[in-house]
Design an enzyme around this catalytic site. Structure first.
Site, short mmCIF file in Angstrom:
data_model
loop_
_atom_site.label_atom_id
_atom_site.label_comp_id
_atom_site.label_asym_id
_atom_site.label_seq_id
_atom_site.Cartn_x
_atom_site.Cartn_y
_atom_site.Cartn_z
N GLY A 9 0.83 -1.21 0.00
CA GLY A 9 0.00 0.00 0.00
C GLY A 9 0.86 1.25 0.00
O GLY A 9 0.56 2.23 0.69
N VAL A 61 -3.06 -7.52 -1.56
CA VAL A 61 -2.49 -8.33 -0.48
C VAL A 61 -3.54 -9.19 0.24
O VAL A 61 -3.18 -10.04 1.04
CB VAL A 61 -1.68 -7.49 0.55
CG1 VAL A 61 -0.51 -6.77 -0.11
CG2 VAL A 61 -2.57 -6.53 1.32
N ASN A 87 2.00 -2.21 5.46
CA ASN A 87 1.26 -0.96 5.67
C ASN A 87 -0.17 -1.02 5.13
O ASN A 87 -1.06 -0.35 5.65
CB ASN A 87 2.03 0.20 5.01
CG ASN A 87 1.16 1.43 4.83
OD1 ASN A 87 0.96 2.19 5.76
ND2 ASN A 87 0.60 1.62 3.64
N TYR A 152 -11.85 -3.67 12.56
CA TYR A 152 -10.55 -3.01 12.33
C TYR A 152 -9.64 -3.22 13.55
O TYR A 152 -8.48 -3.62 13.42
CB TYR A 152 -10.80 -1.51 12.10
CG TYR A 152 -9.55 -0.69 11.88
CD1 TYR A 152 -8.88 -0.72 10.66
CD2 TYR A 152 -9.04 0.15 12.88
CE1 TYR A 152 -7.74 0.05 10.45
CE2 TYR A 152 -7.91 0.92 12.68
CZ TYR A 152 -7.26 0.87 11.46
OH TYR A 152 -6.13 1.63 11.26
P1 NAP Z 1 -5.07 5.24 3.07
O1 NAP Z 1 -4.62 6.63 2.80
O2 NAP Z 1 -6.51 4.90 2.93
O3 NAP Z 1 -4.17 4.24 2.19
C1 NAP Z 1 -4.39 2.87 2.26
C2 NAP Z 1 -3.32 2.19 1.45
O4 NAP Z 1 -3.54 0.77 1.54
C3 NAP Z 1 -3.36 2.58 -0.02
O5 NAP Z 1 -2.05 2.76 -0.50
C4 NAP Z 1 -4.02 1.38 -0.67
O6 NAP Z 1 -3.57 1.15 -1.99
C5 NAP Z 1 -3.54 0.25 0.22
N1 NAP Z 1 -4.40 -0.92 0.11
C6 NAP Z 1 -5.70 -1.04 0.44
N2 NAP Z 1 -6.14 -2.27 0.13
C7 NAP Z 1 -5.10 -2.93 -0.42
C8 NAP Z 1 -4.91 -4.23 -0.93
N3 NAP Z 1 -5.92 -5.10 -0.97
N4 NAP Z 1 -3.69 -4.59 -1.40
C9 NAP Z 1 -2.65 -3.71 -1.39
N5 NAP Z 1 -2.78 -2.45 -0.92
C10 NAP Z 1 -3.98 -2.08 -0.44
O7 NAP Z 1 -4.71 4.83 4.56
P2 NAP Z 1 -3.52 5.25 5.54
O8 NAP Z 1 -4.09 6.12 6.57
O9 NAP Z 1 -2.35 5.66 4.79
O10 NAP Z 1 -3.28 3.82 6.24
C11 NAP Z 1 -2.09 3.08 6.08
C12 NAP Z 1 -1.98 2.14 7.26
O11 NAP Z 1 -1.90 2.91 8.46
C13 NAP Z 1 -3.18 1.21 7.41
O12 NAP Z 1 -2.76 -0.07 7.78
C14 NAP Z 1 -3.97 1.86 8.54
O13 NAP Z 1 -4.73 0.92 9.26
C15 NAP Z 1 -2.85 2.44 9.38
N6 NAP Z 1 -3.30 3.52 10.27
C16 NAP Z 1 -3.73 4.71 9.77
C17 NAP Z 1 -4.12 5.71 10.66
C18 NAP Z 1 -4.60 7.07 10.21
O14 NAP Z 1 -5.01 7.86 11.07
N7 NAP Z 1 -4.56 7.39 8.94
C19 NAP Z 1 -4.10 5.47 12.03
C20 NAP Z 1 -3.65 4.23 12.49
C21 NAP Z 1 -3.25 3.28 11.60
P3 NAP Z 1 -4.60 1.16 -3.25
O15 NAP Z 1 -5.16 2.55 -3.32
O16 NAP Z 1 -3.75 0.80 -4.40
O17 NAP Z 1 -5.64 0.13 -2.94
#
Ligand code: NAP
Length: 247
Positions: A9, A61, A87, A152
């Protein structure tokens, strides 16, 4: 010899910041995406413009066969993965009484099963090379219950225990496995809910630092975990949340 990094991701949000950070730090960087091909290519372009080497690679993934194909391609083109950042993740919020089975499966498959089988492939070659770094992007919700996020949180709790299991089992091979647990980071994941000023104010009320962080605030911590300075950090959960968990 340049080390090889894979960020799942890595095209958007936190993953994009991590990919760019590692790519600019000298890792040959594989930027995985499932749908966002253009965004992943843009991350690679930024790395290349800074003198680095980066490749986009498509794989869902949540699909076991996609993971195998992705690792086969990486291993044949650049050699095995030295640094794996799990990620990729999705968050679909709803009351526990409403979750349909397909959403349960989707979240489990992407957030937990995907991280597990990427790790399995990476550990096999890291064990042979006697060096490796696995960094799992978890969440404060691995421990902190919040309404409408039950599945989640379950996936992230599973990821935390997976971190500890693998950290113990593979430490003897020069491999460290750690988790980084972000609090509120401004990305597409929460953009919609944070558009509601009342919701944003409620979130900020709980954060002692009084701001919502940016993806780069996570990337620097991940980069540290890849270094030799972090060789004795293993099985750790590093919370990056502006103090949210203190409440
Ligand atoms: P985001 O902006 O929504 O990005 C999600 C990423 O995951 C995108 O690059 C997406 O790629 C990828 N993804 C989703 N489904 C996928 C799949 N089936 N196979 C491969 N890639 C996939 O979210 P983010 O906030 O950056 O989150 C990244 C990580 O941080 C996550 O694990 C999330 O749980 C964690 N997190 C985020 C926060 C927050 O506040 N933002 C807080 C705690 C934890 P595509 O667009 O190509 O699908």
């Amino acid at each position: 010899m340049q080390k090889i990094a894979l960020i799942t991701g890595g095209g958007r949000g936190i993953g994009a910041a991590i990919a760019e950070k590692l790519g600019k730090a000298g890792f040959v960087t594989w930027v995985n995406y499932s749908k966002s091909a253009e965004a992943a290519e843009a991350v690679c372009v930024r790395i290349r413009e800074a003198g680095g080497t980066a490749f986009p690679i498509q794989a869902d993934v949540g699909v076991y066969a996609d993971i195998q194909k992705m690792f086969d391609e990486i291993e044949s083109k650049t050699g095995p993965v030295d640094v794996l950042v799990n990620n990729a993740g999705i968050e679909i919020r709803m009351p526990a009484t409403d979750y349909p089975e397909e959403i349960y499966d989707k979240m489990m498959n992407i957030n937990l099963k995907g991280a597990y089988f990427c790790t399995q492939r990476a550990l096999r070659t890291m064990k042979e090379k006697k060096w490796g770094r696995v960094i799992n992007i978890s969440s404060v919700h691995e421990e902190r219950p919040t309404a409408n996020r039950g599945i989640y949180s379950m996936t992230k709790a599973g990821m935390w225990q997976m971190t500890r299991e693998h950290a113990k089992e593979y430490a003897m091979y020069g491999i460290t496995v750690n988790s980084v647990a972000p609090g509120a980071i401004r990305t597409d994941l929460n953009r919609k809910v944070l558009e509601d000023p009342a919701y944003e104010e409620m979130v900020l009320r709980n954060i002692p630092a009084k701001f919502i962080a940016e993806p780069n605030d996570i990337a620097g911590v991940v980069l540290f975990l890849t270094t030799e300075d972090a060789r004795y950090v293993n099985g750790a959960g590093i919370t990056v949340d502006g103090g949210l968990s203190l409440n």
